[in-house]
Write an enzyme that holds these catalytic residues in place. Structure first.
Site, short mmCIF file in Angstrom:
data_model
loop_
_atom_site.label_atom_id
_atom_site.label_comp_id
_atom_site.label_asym_id
_atom_site.label_seq_id
_atom_site.Cartn_x
_atom_site.Cartn_y
_atom_site.Cartn_z
N ASP A 67 -75.76 12.43 -19.03
CA ASP A 67 -74.50 13.18 -18.92
C ASP A 67 -73.60 12.53 -17.89
O ASP A 67 -73.78 12.69 -16.68
CB ASP A 67 -74.81 14.63 -18.53
N GLU B 72 -73.59 -10.27 4.01
CA GLU B 72 -74.41 -10.07 5.20
C GLU B 72 -74.19 -8.66 5.75
O GLU B 72 -73.41 -8.45 6.67
CB GLU B 72 -74.02 -11.10 6.28
N GLU C 204 -74.63 -5.59 7.97
CA GLU C 204 -75.20 -5.16 9.24
C GLU C 204 -75.53 -3.68 9.18
O GLU C 204 -74.96 -2.95 8.35
CB GLU C 204 -74.22 -5.45 10.38
N GLU D 77 -78.45 -7.54 16.41
CA GLU D 77 -77.03 -7.81 16.51
C GLU D 77 -76.51 -7.46 17.91
O GLU D 77 -77.27 -7.15 18.81
CB GLU D 77 -76.26 -7.05 15.42
N GLU E 15 -79.28 -7.25 11.70
CA GLU E 15 -78.81 -7.96 10.50
C GLU E 15 -79.99 -8.67 9.86
O GLU E 15 -80.81 -9.27 10.56
CB GLU E 15 -77.72 -8.96 10.85
N HIS F 193 -69.85 -9.28 6.22
CA HIS F 193 -69.17 -10.54 5.98
C HIS F 193 -69.73 -11.14 4.69
O HIS F 193 -70.93 -11.07 4.43
CB HIS F 193 -69.41 -11.51 7.14
N ARG G 63 -63.86 -16.56 14.67
CA ARG G 63 -64.39 -15.27 14.27
C ARG G 63 -63.38 -14.14 14.42
O ARG G 63 -63.71 -12.99 14.14
CB ARG G 63 -65.69 -14.97 15.03
N GLU H 198 -65.81 -17.51 4.41
CA GLU H 198 -66.39 -16.24 4.83
C GLU H 198 -65.27 -15.21 5.00
O GLU H 198 -64.42 -15.35 5.88
CB GLU H 198 -67.15 -16.40 6.15
N ARG I 233 -64.27 -11.62 6.30
CA ARG I 233 -64.92 -10.85 7.35
C ARG I 233 -64.50 -9.37 7.40
O ARG I 233 -65.00 -8.63 8.25
CB ARG I 233 -64.63 -11.51 8.71
#
Length: 440
Positions: free
Chosen positions: A51, A128, A130, A184, A191, A240, A313, A333, A335
């Site tokens: 359903d 990745e 966390e 982390e 992580e 990320h 970063r 990457e 982020r």
């Protein structure tokens, strides 16, 4: 491709008694239909009917009939079931006329991947996610109290080491190969990185990863949470996503050009430009909670400015170190996503945004290799939305993101998230009472 006969042999060899047929709703919550193993052949031949009106964002009561078609490539024995041996199969959702259901997030990603394949490209990703490990109170309810006081890459104060090792073993049972795990930056934050894969399998792995980590944490008397910012004043949890495109005909990395500046091909630069162009429109999908925007603030290693850089970063898109001797490792990457997102929808909008930049031969703005939180020149940079409400307005304005989600998911996603934002906006928080009640 795994055949029906091969799957039948595996089920028999593993002594499976129960099958969990799994899929996700539009916000990424795992749903499961449990059947005895004797019904599996019927499900493989004719689908398992359910359903759809009872699943968030799927269908109205008048159009509720749907069926699940198991993807045999996703077969795995669930390692924590101690009673009847149980296996998992991730499913695609179909409507009664035999067509894929447009509201199935997995189908949305499959459509985006088909578009890339038509351009001769394969999309590989390495998410990745966390997470925090919290303690529970005397009633077994999670409380935002980290289980340790460890920091980045700490060993001696990392009480989660054994828990992460058990998590890695459980993930291996699902065919998810863990490459590394570590503590982390924040207390109680961890992580676990798993192997790069094609985007569909990577999204399946994220869904499996989150469910597995929650179960293993529970077995240790802890609570694993993927809430982006559970504690004020410390780093939040991101997801990320490392990305690359591969030429389907040669198997070579389409982002790599060792002779070019930054080691990136023209195709890679177009992909970057497309994702930057659609960053604000994608935000509600990649960071879908009210709480997400308490992570996306300066000072906690989360991106705020729409920019790109190498080894930077603070940039929205980071280009990890490009090695001329290993062009196959060239990747980008992104982020801003966090682990509360639906990974199927997230990877779909990310891919189509990048492909849009390639098709339109877009060029990214100048690279930003300085800390954007300290740069005076950042005034010229656009910022990500500052709230879920703002992100939803940007989503409504972005034609490509709307098109990627499709009318069905778009309408229901916006409806659900607008309700969430409205409820939050009218809520009286403890902070307000503490600050204003004694004064006004």
């Amino acid at each position: 491709m795994v055949t029906k006969e091969e799957n039948t042999r595996r089920v028999s060899d593993d002594g499976i008694e129960i099958i969990s047929l799994q899929f996700t709703d539009i916000v990424g919550i795992v749903k499961s239909d449990i059947i005895p193993v004797r019904e599996l052949e019927v499900a493989l031949d004719s689908g398992q009917w359910f359903d759809g009106s009872s699943v968030l964002g799927f269908a109205r009561i008048a159009e509720s009939d749907m069926y699940l078609v198991p993807d045999l490539e996703t077969y795995a024995v669930i390692p924590w079931h101690t009673g009847s041996a149980t296996a998992r199969l991730i499913c695609d959702v179909y409507t009664p006329d035999g067509t894929p259901f447009e509201g199935d997030p997995r189908y949305v990603l499959k459509q985006a991947l088909a578009e890339a394949e038509a351009m001769g490209l394969i999309y590989n990703t390495g998410p990745e996610p966390e997470f925090f490990l919290f303690e529970s109170d005397s009633n077994g309810r999670a409380v935002p109290r980290p289980h340790d006081r460890g920091g980045y890459f700490d060993f001696s104060t990392d009480r989660g080491l054994e828990v992460r090792n058990q998590m890695a073993k459980a993930l291996a049972a699902f065919g998810i190969q863990v490459e590394a795990s570590h503590h982390e930056v924040a207390s109680g934050q961890h992580e676990i990185d798993f192997r790069y894969a094609g985007a569909l399998r990577a999204a399946d792995n994220v869904v499996t990863f989150k469910a597995t980590l929650k179960e293993v944490a529970r077995q240790h008397g802890l609570h694993a949470t993927f809430m982006p910012k559970p504690i004020a004043g410390i780093n939040g949890s991101g997801m990320h996503v490392h990305q690359s495109l591969i030429h389907k005909d040669t198997g070579l990395n389409a982002f790599a050009d060792t002779e070019a500046e930054h080691g990136l091909s023209i195709l890679a630069l177009g992909f970057i430009a497309g994702q930057l162009l659609h960053a604000r429109g994608m935000s509600a999908v990649l960071a879908p909670l009210v709480n997400s925007y308490k992570r996306l603030v300066p000072g906690y290693e989360a991106p705020v400015y729409i920019s790109w850089g190498q080894i930077n970063r603070s940039a929205l898109i980071r280009v990890p170190q490009v090695q001329s001797s290993r062009p196959e490792s060239t990747r980008l990457e992104l982020r801003c996503p966090d682990p509360s997102c639906n990974p199927y929808l997230a990877l779909a909008v990310m891919l189509r945004a990048g492909l849009d930049g390639i098709r339109r031969h877009l060029q990214p703005p100048p690279i930003s290799n300085e800390d954007l939180y300290e740069m005076r020149e950042r005034e010229g940079l656009e910022m990500l939305p500052g709230s879920l409400g703002e992100a939803l307005e940007e989503l409504k304005r972005d034609e490509l993101v709307r098109e990627t989600l499709g009318r069905h998911i778009l309408d229901r996603f916006v409806e659900a998230k607008t309700s969430e934002w409205s409820e939050y906006s009218t809520h009286i928080a403890g902070w307000e009472l503490e600050r204003y009640l004694p004064i006004y």
